[in-house]
Each structure stands twice: as C-alpha cells, then as structure tokens.
Design an enzyme around this catalytic site. Structure first.
Site, short mmCIF file in Angstrom:
data_model
loop_
_atom_site.label_atom_id
_atom_site.label_comp_id
_atom_site.label_asym_id
_atom_site.label_seq_id
_atom_site.Cartn_x
_atom_site.Cartn_y
_atom_site.Cartn_z
N GLY A 91 0.85 -1.22 -0.07
CA GLY A 91 0.02 -0.09 -0.06
C GLY A 91 0.79 1.29 -0.09
O GLY A 91 0.43 2.24 0.14
N GLN A 92 1.87 1.11 -0.26
CA GLN A 92 3.19 2.38 -0.53
C GLN A 92 2.57 3.30 -1.50
O GLN A 92 2.58 2.64 -2.63
CB GLN A 92 4.32 1.96 -0.41
CG GLN A 92 5.56 3.15 -0.20
CD GLN A 92 6.86 2.75 -0.31
OE1 GLN A 92 7.19 1.41 -0.34
NE2 GLN A 92 7.85 3.70 0.01
N HIS A 98 8.90 5.95 4.91
CA HIS A 98 8.27 6.78 5.99
C HIS A 98 7.55 5.74 6.93
O HIS A 98 6.96 4.55 6.64
CB HIS A 98 7.27 7.57 5.45
CG HIS A 98 6.31 6.94 4.42
ND1 HIS A 98 6.81 7.03 3.16
CD2 HIS A 98 5.17 6.56 4.58
CE1 HIS A 98 5.61 6.28 2.36
NE2 HIS A 98 4.39 6.36 3.31
P1 5GP Z 1 1.96 5.48 2.16
O1 5GP Z 1 0.41 5.03 1.23
O2 5GP Z 1 2.87 5.69 1.07
O3 5GP Z 1 2.05 4.56 3.04
O4 5GP Z 1 1.82 7.05 2.80
C1 5GP Z 1 1.89 8.08 2.24
C2 5GP Z 1 1.27 8.92 3.11
O5 5GP Z 1 1.97 10.36 2.76
C3 5GP Z 1 -0.42 9.16 2.79
O6 5GP Z 1 -0.75 8.87 4.14
C4 5GP Z 1 -0.35 10.53 2.48
O7 5GP Z 1 -1.85 10.93 2.96
C5 5GP Z 1 0.56 11.37 2.82
N1 5GP Z 1 1.09 12.37 2.11
C6 5GP Z 1 1.03 12.40 0.63
N2 5GP Z 1 1.35 13.76 0.31
C7 5GP Z 1 1.43 14.39 1.30
C8 5GP Z 1 2.09 15.85 1.30
O8 5GP Z 1 2.37 16.59 0.52
N3 5GP Z 1 2.23 16.17 2.74
C9 5GP Z 1 1.98 15.36 3.66
N4 5GP Z 1 2.10 16.06 4.85
N5 5GP Z 1 1.54 14.29 3.54
C10 5GP Z 1 1.28 13.65 2.46
#
Ligand code: 5GP
Ligand code: ZN
Length: 112
Positions: A91-92, A98
C-alpha cells in the site's frame, strides 16, 4: 530532486516539523486516518523499507525511536500503531521510506 518527502525534508515544501533530529523528521499526514496521524521520514532518500540494507540498521532504529518520542509528544498514552507500508502490495504510495504513527482511537485488526 523529484521526491516529495526529500523536498519536505529539505524545507522546500513547508510542513509543521513536529519532531526532528539530524537524521529524521516527523510531520502531520496531509490526509489523517486517525485523530493523530504523523509521518516520520529519514532525511536521506531511501525508496522504501525494502530498499534498506543491514548497514541501515542504526537509521531504522532512529526512526523507531522517533516514533516513541512522537507518540509521547502527542499524548498517545493509550497506545498507537506504527506502520511502514512497503511496495505496491504493502500500500505504499510515496516512494520515500516513512513510518505512520496512528493514534487517538482504537485501531482495527487485521488492516485492510
Ligand atoms: P503510504 O501510502 O505511502 O504509506 O503513505 C503516504 C502518506 O503520505 C499518505 O498517508 C498521504 O496522505 C501522505 N501524503 C501524501 N502527500 C503528502 C504531502 O504533500 N504532505 C503530507 N504531509 N503528507 C502527504
Ligand atoms: Zn526522497
């Protein structure tokens, strides 16, 4: 530099810097999935957890230690979840390693 979280780490995109060390930075998720939803990133670019190596163990430790500090700073005394979505099945969506720190409500299990 074409990576969103590298830009955030460098200050090119402003965020609320909730917690920061030489190596890691914590800031609020833009689309929170819980009352507290904080992201913790290494300042150096690693595309995902799967792109780290055994030599990155100290950095990975710093990231987890930062999660503990963030949870304390945010008052998550009833517990919290730390998640590292990795790769497409994980789900990345942002290809810079992060940790999610989620709290402020009970978390379901298993995750979707
Ligand atoms: P993943 O789905 O890769 O585990 O998590 C990525 C996270 O980054 C998501 O929860 C999404 O809401 C967050 N995110 C995406 N773009 C931005 C941004 O520009 N700023 C911040 N603060 N969070 C972001
Ligand atoms: Zn990056």
């Amino acid at each position: 530099m074409d990576c969103l979280f590298c830009k955030i780490a460098a200050g090119a995109i402003p965020v609320t810097r909730l917690y920061e060390t030489e190596d890691v930075l914590a800031f609020p998720d833009i689309h929170p999935q819980a009352p507290v939803h904080t992201l913790i990133i290494p300042k150096a670019h690693h595309a995902s957890l799967a792109h780290t190596a055994a030599g990155d163990a100290p950095l990975l430790g710093h990231l987890l230690a930062a999660a503990v500090q963030v949870a304390k700073l945010q008052g998550l005394s009833h517990g919290y979840r730390v998640a590292i979505n990795t790769g497409s099945d994980g789900g990345q969506t942002v290809e810079h390693l992060h940790l999610h720190v989620l709290g402020g409500r009970p978390m379901g299990w298993p995750p979707g």
